[in-house]
Design a protein around this motif. Structure first.
Motif, PDB file in Angstrom:
ATOM      1  N   ALA A 131       0.832  -1.206   0.000  1.00 49.76           N
ATOM      2  CA  ALA A 131       0.000   0.000   0.000  1.00 49.76           C
ATOM      3  C   ALA A 131       0.866   1.255   0.000  1.00 49.76           C
ATOM      4  CB  ALA A 131      -0.938  -0.005   1.202  1.00 49.76           C
ATOM      5  N   GLN A 132       1.979   1.229   0.726  1.00 57.79           N
ATOM      6  CA  GLN A 132       2.863   2.390   0.753  1.00 57.79           C
ATOM      7  C   GLN A 132       3.552   2.602  -0.592  1.00 57.79           C
ATOM      8  OE1 GLN A 132       4.809   1.089   4.606  1.00 57.79           O
ATOM      9  NE2 GLN A 132       4.744   3.297   4.976  1.00 57.79           N
ATOM     10  N   LEU A 133       3.993   1.528  -1.223  1.00 58.81           N
ATOM     11  CA  LEU A 133       4.618   1.653  -2.536  1.00 58.81           C
ATOM     12  C   LEU A 133       3.629   2.205  -3.560  1.00 58.81           C
ATOM     13  CD1 LEU A 133       6.617  -1.693  -2.544  1.00 58.81           C
ATOM     14  CD2 LEU A 133       7.603   0.603  -2.458  1.00 58.81           C
ATOM     15  N   ASP A 134       2.380   1.765  -3.484  1.00 57.32           N
ATOM     16  CA  ASP A 134       1.361   2.284  -4.392  1.00 57.32           C
ATOM     17  C   ASP A 134       1.120   3.771  -4.147  1.00 57.32           C
ATOM     18  OD1 ASP A 134       1.106  -0.228  -5.483  1.00 57.32           O
ATOM     19  OD2 ASP A 134      -0.716  -0.747  -4.359  1.00 57.32           O
ATOM     20  N   ARG A 165       9.301  10.768  -1.453  1.00 53.24           N
ATOM     21  CA  ARG A 165      10.340   9.740  -1.330  1.00 53.24           C
ATOM     22  C   ARG A 165      10.227   8.988  -0.004  1.00 53.24           C
ATOM     23  NH1 ARG A 165      15.890  12.701  -2.397  1.00 53.24           N
ATOM     24  NH2 ARG A 165      16.669  10.560  -2.629  1.00 53.24           N
ATOM     25  N   TRP A 166       9.156   9.244   0.733  1.00 50.75           N
ATOM     26  CA  TRP A 166       8.874   8.456   1.931  1.00 50.75           C
ATOM     27  C   TRP A 166       7.376   8.429   2.166  1.00 50.75           C
ATOM     28  CZ3 TRP A 166       8.482  10.695   7.319  1.00 50.75           C
ATOM     29  CH2 TRP A 166       8.303  12.089   7.309  1.00 50.75           C
ATOM     30  N   ALA A 167       6.928   7.440   2.934  1.00 48.33           N
ATOM     31  CA  ALA A 167       5.494   7.220   3.110  1.00 48.33           C
ATOM     32  C   ALA A 167       5.204   6.711   4.512  1.00 48.33           C
ATOM     33  CB  ALA A 167       4.982   6.205   2.080  1.00 48.33           C
ATOM     34  N   THR A 168       3.976   6.979   4.963  1.00 50.72           N
ATOM     35  CA  THR A 168       3.520   6.472   6.255  1.00 50.72           C
ATOM     36  C   THR A 168       2.097   5.966   6.124  1.00 50.72           C
ATOM     37  OG1 THR A 168       3.331   6.989   8.629  1.00 50.72           O
ATOM     38  CG2 THR A 168       2.565   8.668   7.094  1.00 50.72           C
ATOM     39  N   THR A 169       1.685   5.164   7.085  1.00 49.66           N
ATOM     40  CA  THR A 169       0.311   4.674   7.148  1.00 49.66           C
ATOM     41  C   THR A 169      -0.299   5.070   8.488  1.00 49.66           C
ATOM     42  OG1 THR A 169       0.600   2.554   8.301  1.00 49.66           O
ATOM     43  CG2 THR A 169       1.164   2.613   5.959  1.00 49.66           C
ATOM     44  N   PRO A 203      -1.061  12.139   8.769  1.00 45.67           N
ATOM     45  CA  PRO A 203      -1.103  13.604   8.632  1.00 45.67           C
ATOM     46  C   PRO A 203      -2.048  14.026   7.519  1.00 45.67           C
ATOM     47  CG  PRO A 203       1.161  12.804   8.778  1.00 45.67           C
ATOM     48  CD  PRO A 203       0.294  11.600   8.644  1.00 45.67           C
ATOM     49  N   ARG A 204      -2.655  15.188   7.677  1.00 45.51           N
ATOM     50  CA  ARG A 204      -3.641  15.660   6.702  1.00 45.51           C
ATOM     51  C   ARG A 204      -3.004  16.305   5.474  1.00 45.51           C
ATOM     52  NH1 ARG A 204      -8.382  18.413  10.487  1.00 45.51           N
ATOM     53  NH2 ARG A 204      -8.908  16.512  11.668  1.00 45.51           N
ATOM     54  N   THR A 205      -1.720  16.537   5.518  1.00 42.61           N
ATOM     55  CA  THR A 205      -1.044  17.152   4.386  1.00 42.61           C
ATOM     56  C   THR A 205       0.226  16.388   4.084  1.00 42.61           C
ATOM     57  OG1 THR A 205       0.084  19.144   3.586  1.00 42.61           O
ATOM     58  CG2 THR A 205       0.110  18.747   5.952  1.00 42.61           C
ATOM     59  N   SER A 206       0.602  16.350   2.796  1.00 46.57           N
ATOM     60  CA  SER A 206       1.851  15.684   2.438  1.00 46.57           C
ATOM     61  C   SER A 206       3.045  16.613   2.620  1.00 46.57           C
ATOM     62  CB  SER A 206       1.785  15.200   0.982  1.00 46.57           C
ATOM     63  OG  SER A 206       1.682  16.293   0.090  1.00 46.57           O
ATOM     64  N   GLU A 207       2.798  17.927   2.748  1.00 48.23           N
ATOM     65  CA  GLU A 207       3.879  18.900   2.976  1.00 48.23           C
ATOM     66  C   GLU A 207       4.024  19.090   4.483  1.00 48.23           C
ATOM     67  OE1 GLU A 207       5.607  19.780   0.453  1.00 48.23           O
ATOM     68  OE2 GLU A 207       4.256  19.053  -1.104  1.00 48.23           O
ATOM     69  N   VAL A 208       4.855  18.264   5.099  1.00 43.85           N
ATOM     70  CA  VAL A 208       4.825  18.120   6.552  1.00 43.85           C
ATOM     71  C   VAL A 208       5.976  18.800   7.283  1.00 43.85           C
ATOM     72  CG1 VAL A 208       3.568  15.941   6.444  1.00 43.85           C
ATOM     73  CG2 VAL A 208       6.075  15.924   6.403  1.00 43.85           C
ATOM     74  N   ALA A 209       6.886  19.459   6.564  1.00 41.47           N
ATOM     75  CA  ALA A 209       8.099  19.952   7.214  1.00 41.47           C
ATOM     76  C   ALA A 209       7.801  20.869   8.393  1.00 41.47           C
ATOM     77  CB  ALA A 209       8.982  20.674   6.187  1.00 41.47           C
ATOM     78  N   ASP A 210       6.912  21.867   8.203  1.00 42.28           N
ATOM     79  CA  ASP A 210       6.608  22.802   9.279  1.00 42.28           C
ATOM     80  C   ASP A 210       5.948  22.104  10.461  1.00 42.28           C
ATOM     81  OD1 ASP A 210       7.650  24.751   7.706  1.00 42.28           O
ATOM     82  OD2 ASP A 210       5.776  25.828   7.351  1.00 42.28           O
ATOM     83  N   PRO A 230       8.325  15.694   0.200  1.00 40.19           N
ATOM     84  CA  PRO A 230       6.944  15.539   0.681  1.00 40.19           C
ATOM     85  C   PRO A 230       6.694  14.098   1.109  1.00 40.19           C
ATOM     86  CG  PRO A 230       6.983  15.743  -1.708  1.00 40.19           C
ATOM     87  CD  PRO A 230       8.383  16.019  -1.234  1.00 40.19           C
ATOM     88  N   LEU A 231       5.575  13.888   1.773  1.00 44.67           N
ATOM     89  CA  LEU A 231       5.239  12.593   2.362  1.00 44.67           C
ATOM     90  C   LEU A 231       4.025  11.994   1.662  1.00 44.67           C
ATOM     91  CD1 LEU A 231       5.488  10.527   4.809  1.00 44.67           C
ATOM     92  CD2 LEU A 231       3.882  12.041   6.008  1.00 44.67           C
ATOM     93  N   ALA A 232       4.117  10.734   1.262  1.00 39.59           N
ATOM     94  CA  ALA A 232       2.950  10.006   0.757  1.00 39.59           C
ATOM     95  C   ALA A 232       2.256   9.335   1.935  1.00 39.59           C
ATOM     96  CB  ALA A 232       3.370   8.958  -0.272  1.00 39.59           C
ATOM     97  N   VAL A 233       0.942   9.382   1.972  1.00 36.51           N
ATOM     98  CA  VAL A 233       0.200   8.836   3.109  1.00 36.51           C
ATOM     99  C   VAL A 233      -0.774   7.754   2.655  1.00 36.51           C
ATOM    100  CG1 VAL A 233       0.411  10.958   4.436  1.00 36.51           C
ATOM    101  CG2 VAL A 233      -1.591  10.622   2.989  1.00 36.51           C
ATOM    102  N   VAL A 234      -0.943   6.754   3.510  1.00 37.86           N
ATOM    103  CA  VAL A 234      -1.932   5.699   3.312  1.00 37.86           C
ATOM    104  C   VAL A 234      -2.922   5.814   4.467  1.00 37.86           C
ATOM    105  CG1 VAL A 234      -2.352   3.232   3.071  1.00 37.86           C
ATOM    106  CG2 VAL A 234      -0.205   4.209   2.230  1.00 37.86           C
ATOM    107  N   PRO A 235      -4.113   6.356   4.233  1.00 40.91           N
ATOM    108  CA  PRO A 235      -5.050   6.616   5.334  1.00 40.91           C
ATOM    109  C   PRO A 235      -5.809   5.370   5.778  1.00 40.91           C
ATOM    110  CG  PRO A 235      -6.005   7.343   3.276  1.00 40.91           C
ATOM    111  CD  PRO A 235      -4.619   6.848   2.942  1.00 40.91           C
ATOM    112  N   ARG A 236      -5.043   4.367   6.177  1.00 42.01           N
ATOM    113  CA  ARG A 236      -5.618   3.098   6.641  1.00 42.01           C
ATOM    114  C   ARG A 236      -4.819   2.606   7.844  1.00 42.01           C
ATOM    115  NH1 ARG A 236      -5.237  -0.685   1.536  1.00 42.01           N
ATOM    116  NH2 ARG A 236      -6.168  -2.172   3.008  1.00 42.01           N
ATOM    117  N   PRO A 237      -5.441   1.884   8.773  1.00 45.05           N
ATOM    118  CA  PRO A 237      -4.729   1.394   9.968  1.00 45.05           C
ATOM    119  C   PRO A 237      -3.967   0.104   9.663  1.00 45.05           C
ATOM    120  CG  PRO A 237      -7.025   0.738  10.084  1.00 45.05           C
ATOM    121  CD  PRO A 237      -6.882   1.544   8.819  1.00 45.05           C
ATOM    122  N   LEU A 238      -2.739   0.229   9.195  1.00 46.36           N
ATOM    123  CA  LEU A 238      -1.971  -0.930   8.745  1.00 46.36           C
ATOM    124  C   LEU A 238      -0.825  -1.289   9.687  1.00 46.36           C
ATOM    125  CD1 LEU A 238      -1.833  -0.209   4.904  1.00 46.36           C
ATOM    126  CD2 LEU A 238      -3.578  -1.420   6.228  1.00 46.36           C
TER     127      LEU A 238
END
Length: 335
Positions: free
Chosen positions: A103-106, A115-119, A138-145, A194-202
């Protein structure tokens, strides 16, 4: 050669062979990926190394530190042995859905720039992995701040998959830190990508009394390192790590461990911050006189969990519970 995407998984472990065995079941059950799993035995005195080598699984490599060097050094040793283009991290007590990595790779492929992802994750407790509450992405992929203020990545290190090249570019995990080393790493990744997100409890993030995160003094020392290390980014972006939020989190861990006096002492450290002083005094007093406060909070959090989130998490957690139940039956049979 396999056409499946290759992912390295780094698992540091120290004297928790039984929990590690459960974690490895979830990692090795990942679907539609080619795995390279690196278990780093950080100076364990139990049979962790023998257990890992005894698995006889070509996907699993053991790295052994004869003397404990800490979780950051252990993760770095694993990263050094990772030859896959992607690397994921798991603590030795957490559990994964079998579709977590895929799911993260997708999500990374769909995002394009990340270049990184979380679930998302669920906090689980006890041998039956009872769900306490959910941790959304997180609600946004631009998470630095946002990351410069709070660690908003759910599930600790166990929810993150990243480009191996990127992890090496930012220098790996800081060995000066233990409790908040993952937060420091996410800040550095967030400043680069930026961060790719998978909005599922994995991810099932295991909460227990032996959790390293309960070490208050160590966490506060780590916070000081983060503030100094990212001083330029903090000044440029006008945000800084929140001591207040960290103290509330640490007090909750103390309370869960049954350390009511310890929880109160942590909350009283909020008093010099001014604004939260009254709230801190009230919660410290309630925690001292009411042993059932944490159970009340758990029930409240369970009720707040959405049915959809719970149902998906329960569906894959069942496999771990079933395995445990079968093991108990086998162990109680007469020889």
């Amino acid at each position: 050669m396999s056409s499946q995407p290759e992912v390295g998984v780094v698992i540091p472990s120290h004297n928790r062979r039984a929990l590690l065995a459960r974690t490895l079941r979830g990692v090795l059950a990942q679907r539609d990926v080619a795995l390279q799993v690196v278990v780093v035995d950080d100076g364990s005195a139990d049979d962790t190394s023998d257990y890992v080598t005894g698995l006889g699984d070509a996907r699993v490599t053991l790295v052994r530190h004869e003397v404990p060097r800490g979780v950051s050094a252990a993760r770095n040793s694993g990263i050094e042995r990772c030859f896959a283009p992607w690397v994921a991290f798991s603590d030795d007590d957490d559990v994964w859905s079998p579709v977590k990595l895929r799911a993260q790779l997708d999500a990374l492929a769909a995002h394009g720039r990340a270049r990184w992802a979380t679930t998302g994750s669920v906090r689980v407790y006890g041998e039956d992995l009872r769900i306490l509450f959910g941790e959304p992405v997180p609600r946004t992929s631009e998470v630095a701040d946002v990351l410069l203020k709070n660690n908003i990545i759910p599930g600790g290190a166990s929810s993150v998959l990243a480009s191996t090249e990127l992890v090496r570019e930012v220098g790996g995990f800081d060995t000066r830190m233990s409790n908040l080393a993952d937060w420091d790493m996410w800040i550095r990744l967030g400043l680069r990508s930026p961060l790719a997100v998978v909005p599922r409890p994995l991810v099932g993030y295991y909460t227990h009394v032996g959790s390293m995160a309960g070490n208050v003094d160590s966490a506060l020392q780590d916070l000081g390192v983060i503030r100094e290390k990212h001083r330029s980014a903090i000044a440029a972006r006008g945000v800084e790590p929140s001591l207040e939020n960290l103290l509330w989190y640490l007090s909750a861990l103390q309370l869960r461990a049954g350390r009511r006096v310890g929880a109160a002492r942590v909350l009283l450290r909020l008093v010099p911050l001014g604004r939260p002083a009254v709230h801190a005094f009230r919660n410290a007093a309630v925690g001292l006189v009411w042993p059932g406060l944490q159970r009340y909070r758990d029930r409240r959090d369970e009720r707040a969990l959405s049915p959809e989130w719970r149902c998906e998490a329960e569906a894959w957690l069942t496999a771990f519970r079933f395995r445990r139940a079968c093991s108990d039956v086998t162990n109680h049979r007469s020889p």
